[in-house]
Motif scaffolding. Structure first.
Motif, PDB file in Angstrom:
ATOM      1  N   VAL A 203       1.141  -1.396  -0.165  1.00  0.00           N
ATOM      2  CA  VAL A 203      -0.092  -0.105   0.303  1.00  0.00           C
ATOM      3  C   VAL A 203       0.955   1.059   0.130  1.00  0.00           C
ATOM      4  O   VAL A 203       1.978   1.303   0.728  1.00  0.00           O
ATOM      5  N   ASN A 204       0.375   1.774  -1.049  1.00  0.00           N
ATOM      6  CA  ASN A 204       1.848   2.780  -0.807  1.00  0.00           C
ATOM      7  C   ASN A 204       3.360   3.143  -0.776  1.00  0.00           C
ATOM      8  O   ASN A 204       4.214   3.926  -0.461  1.00  0.00           O
ATOM      9  N   ASP A 261      -4.942   6.037  -1.737  1.00  0.00           N
ATOM     10  CA  ASP A 261      -4.306   4.829  -1.487  1.00  0.00           C
ATOM     11  C   ASP A 261      -4.068   4.437  -2.920  1.00  0.00           C
ATOM     12  O   ASP A 261      -4.954   4.007  -3.535  1.00  0.00           O
ATOM     13  N   VAL A 262      -3.066   3.981  -3.199  1.00  0.00           N
ATOM     14  CA  VAL A 262      -2.468   2.666  -4.265  1.00  0.00           C
ATOM     15  C   VAL A 262      -1.893   1.582  -3.329  1.00  0.00           C
ATOM     16  O   VAL A 262      -1.351   1.260  -2.870  1.00  0.00           O
ATOM     17  N   ARG A 274      -2.141  -3.134 -10.269  1.00  0.00           N
ATOM     18  CA  ARG A 274      -2.105  -2.074  -9.557  1.00  0.00           C
ATOM     19  C   ARG A 274      -3.292  -1.102  -9.381  1.00  0.00           C
ATOM     20  O   ARG A 274      -4.158  -0.682 -10.691  1.00  0.00           O
ATOM     21  N   VAL A 276      -5.715   2.179  -7.319  1.00  0.00           N
ATOM     22  CA  VAL A 276      -5.777   3.095  -6.403  1.00  0.00           C
ATOM     23  C   VAL A 276      -7.299   3.483  -6.148  1.00  0.00           C
ATOM     24  O   VAL A 276      -8.791   3.019  -6.877  1.00  0.00           O
TER      25      VAL A 276
END
Length: 280
Positions: A203-204, A261-262, A274, A276
């Motif tokens: 995460v991020n 958040d990615v 990937r 978001v």
């Protein structure tokens, strides 16, 4: 065989990886990769000259989920002993079954939708199993014959809805976009041991989950045979098989997803997602 579905949502074209490394549009041979076609897709495509088919580019076009909307998404809960421990729950004696609606299915780069009333949005990297032929009451020794292939999946979960709103797990698992899948669908013959695949989720950019399917409580063959005692598994059905430790609710204090958040994840040999988080 390795497959993708490429194109805008609702207009994806099935694609297969050719020997020259290009992705080829196989829709002339197999209209789509889903419930109506998976039972015969491998046979139809065996020996096909893909060089005669149009090329598709996953680099310049949206990549959708590698399977069309399934009739059923079956899910196995607490299937890693260390994940059960972080959740404060006992390792189950039998597989725990819950479901996600087909409307949760989304692509590997599509946004994860976070509605305003979602306060505890969580992640779960999982190995997904795609059924290739019907299974009902089968023996474990025969279970793998009913598996078409494998995908990477994220069993996105809203923990408040799941745990604090009446105890119904499916309630916290069923919002649209809560099952990003892909990018690849890889046939069973290219994954010789589904119990030896590395898994990771960030995460991020920070690693949250890092594990292996070797630590599953119930392996793929057992799960397929077990489910077939209670339900009819149909071609195109997706089974998500549980997650290793490192989910947000297991942190102290818990960590949950917020807009922007990615989330990136990979299951060995099945490609990288990937996504978001998007507030809606």
């Amino acid at each position: 065989m390795r497959f993708m579905r490429i194109g805008e949502a609702g207009a994806e074209r099935p694609a297969m990886l050719a020997q020259d490394g290009t992705w080829r549009d196989i829709s002339r041979l197999v209209p789509d990769l889903g419930p109506e076609t998976l039972a015969t897709a491998a046979e139809v495509l065996a020996g096909a000259d893909l060089s005669l088919l149009p090329a598709l580019s996953p680099d310049s076009q949206r990549v959708g989920p590698p399977i069309a909307r399934p009739r059923n998404i079956w899910c196995i809960g607490l299937n890693y002993s260390d994940h059960a421990a972080e959740a404060g729950m006992a390792v189950p004696a039998e597989p725990i079954l819950f479901t996600k609606p087909g409307s949760t299915l989304s692509g590997p780069t599509d946004p994860i939708l976070r509605p305003a009333h979602a306060r505890k949005l969580d992640w779960e990297v999982e190995l997904g199993v795609v059924i290739g032929k019907p299974a009902l009451g089968i023996a474990e020794a025969d279970a793998m014959d009913h598996v078409f292939g494998y995908v990477a999946a994220n069993d996105v979960s809203e923990r408040e809805w799941q745990i604090e709103r009446g105890g119904q797990w499916s309630k916290g698992k069923g919002y649209p976009s809560f099952c990003p899948v892909g990018p690849l669908l890889v046939t069973r013959d290219e994954v010789p041991d589904p119990q030896a695949l590395a898994m990771e989720l960030t995460v991020n950019g920070a690693v949250m989950q890092k594990g292996t399917t070797a630590t599953m409580v119930f392996g793929v063959a057992h799960i397929v045979a077990y489910l077939s005692r209670f339900v009819l598994l149909e071609p195109g059905d997706l089974i998500v098989t549980g997650t290793p430790p490192g989910v947000g609710m297991g942190f102290k204090p818990p960590r949950y997803l917020k807009g922007g958040d990615v989330v990136e994840l990979t299951v060995e040999g099945l490609g990288r997602q990937r996504t978001v988080v998007q507030d809606v």
